[in-house]
Write an enzyme that holds these catalytic residues in place. Structure first.
Site, PDB file in Angstrom:
ATOM      1  N   HIS A   1       0.834  -1.204   0.000  1.00 28.36           N
ATOM      2  CA  HIS A   1       0.000   0.000   0.000  1.00 28.36           C
ATOM      3  C   HIS A   1       0.868   1.254   0.000  1.00 28.36           C
ATOM      4  CE1 HIS A   1      -3.639   2.160   2.101  1.00 28.36           C
ATOM      5  NE2 HIS A   1      -2.969   2.985   1.311  1.00 28.36           N
TER       6      HIS A   1
ATOM      7  N   HIS B   1      -9.797   1.238   0.097  1.00 27.76           N
ATOM      8  CA  HIS B   1      -9.589   2.085   1.279  1.00 27.76           C
ATOM      9  C   HIS B   1     -10.879   2.138   2.099  1.00 27.76           C
ATOM     10  CE1 HIS B   1      -5.908   3.344  -0.640  1.00 27.76           C
ATOM     11  NE2 HIS B   1      -5.616   4.168   0.362  1.00 27.76           N
TER      12      HIS B   1
ATOM     13  N   GLU C   1     -10.520   4.200   7.641  1.00 24.44           N
ATOM     14  CA  GLU C   1      -9.424   5.127   7.940  1.00 24.44           C
ATOM     15  C   GLU C   1     -10.045   6.434   8.424  1.00 24.44           C
ATOM     16  OE1 GLU C   1      -7.439   6.755   4.553  1.00 24.44           O
ATOM     17  OE2 GLU C   1      -5.741   7.507   5.703  1.00 24.44           O
TER      18      GLU C   1
ATOM     19  N   ASP D   1       1.760   7.175   1.973  1.00 24.46           N
ATOM     20  CA  ASP D   1       2.329   8.307   1.222  1.00 24.46           C
ATOM     21  C   ASP D   1       3.545   8.776   2.006  1.00 24.46           C
ATOM     22  OD1 ASP D   1       0.011   8.887  -0.783  1.00 24.46           O
ATOM     23  OD2 ASP D   1      -0.971   8.769   1.160  1.00 24.46           O
TER      24      ASP D   1
HETATM   25 ZN   LIG Z   1      -3.728   4.879   0.953  1.00 29.09          ZN
END
Ligand SMILES: [Zn+2]
Length: 322
Positions: A11, A189, A192, A271
């Protein structure tokens, strides 16, 4: 330090992996003013909405097939130096269309970068095509049809990313049906920025083998039991969760609780430079901050390879390296 441990990642958004130094070089190349975007070698943002704007501004610095080759090669080479044997990067062909080079050239560039990194270091890479949640269901279906053509052998998976608080999972059911019929690996996703309901919807509607994040499943004990029973793999990204304020600190992160409840968990960077992390740092945090033993971390890496969107020969080769 976990430099001695083999690593794998499921991921990571490729534009979100651009090192700030590379983004600065790109800004120079194209004469773009990045003040307010990159300060003191770091990306600048404060909340999830700003993060998405910042992400798009960094992505806009990569404009040609060659730029994308450089980006993928730079990231995978960096991963390999940290002991990583496998990486799945999340890619957005829509972005190739936005910048005018087209989806095909965008994927070709990324694939060239993956292949160059493999030739130099042996790291294996694959691409997951993502649809963008905040753009809605119709563009998602177009992208799903594009992904289903599977024009490039390194495209092996399908994901849904973006603003989780917009639209419903059901709005993307058809896109996922298209991707599933094409034989792409499915992840999504969920859990989250939204809670356990989002994960439950993802399981019911998409039937993925993996969930991107999924950590807020911890809010619902029945759901955690279901994830464990069904063997759905969670691509957890603790550093990202802390940077975005999903949990107040690593002490409050549910990785260990999910693992102890029998869920299959993996370590990922999401990220990395945006969240001031890296895959290596996620491994270090698991070891030094969360207190996982090396054997427990190795088990997460093994889970990642078991859940990777690769053919069985490649999986066996990767498992043999652990
Ligand atoms: Zn992500």
């Amino acid at each position: 330090m976990t430099l001695h441990l083999k690593k794998a990642e499921l991921h990571c958004h490729i534009e979100g992996a651009a090192p700030p130094a590379l983004a600065l070089a790109q800004a120079d190349k194209y004469g773009v003013d990045v003040s307010g975007l990159i300060e003191d070698g770091s990306y600048v943002w404060t909340d999830f909405s700003e993060f998405i704007v910042c992400y798009d501004r960094v992505a806009s610095l990569f404009r040609t097939e060659e730029d994308y080759a450089t980006l993928a090669e730079t990231y995978l080479t960096e991963l390999s130096a940290a002991g990583t044997i496998y990486s799945e990067i999340i890619v957005s062909p829509d972005h190739g269309n936005t910048i005018g080079i087209g989806a095909d050239a965008y994927l070709r560039g990324l694939a060239a970068g993956i292949e160059a990194a493999k030739a130099a270091t042996g790291i294996e890479g694959r691409m997951i095509i993502t649809i963008i949640r905040h753009l809605g269901g119709e563009p998602a279906e177009r992208t799903a049809f594009y992904a289903a053509r599977r024009d490039h052998p390194l495209v092996t998976g399908f994901n849904l990313a973006g603003e989780e608080r917009m639209y419903r999972v059901a709005d993307f059911a058809r896109a996922y049906d298209i991707a599933r019929d094409a034989g792409l690996g499915l992840t999504i996703h969920a859990g989250e920025m939204a809670g356990a309901d989002s994960v439950r919807d993802a399981l019911d509607i998409v039937r993925p083998s993996r969930i991107s994040h999924g950590v807020r499943a911890i809010e619902d004990a029945d759901l955690v039991r279901r994830i464990a029973a069904e063997g759905v793999v969670l691509e957890t990204c603790p550093g990202s969760n802390i940077a975005l304020g999903v949990f107040p600190g690593f002490h409050a992160h549910p990785l260990r609780a999910l693992r102890d409840a029998g869920c299959r968990v993996t370590l990922n960077a999401d990220d990395p430079p945006f969240f001031h992390t890296s895959l290596a740092q996620e491994y270090d945090i698991a070891s030094e901050v969360m207190g996982f033993a090396d054997a427990e971390i190795d088990a997460m890496t093994r889970t990642a390879i078991e859940a990777a969107f690769v053919d069985e020969d490649t999986r066996a080769m990767l498992l043999s390296k652990l």
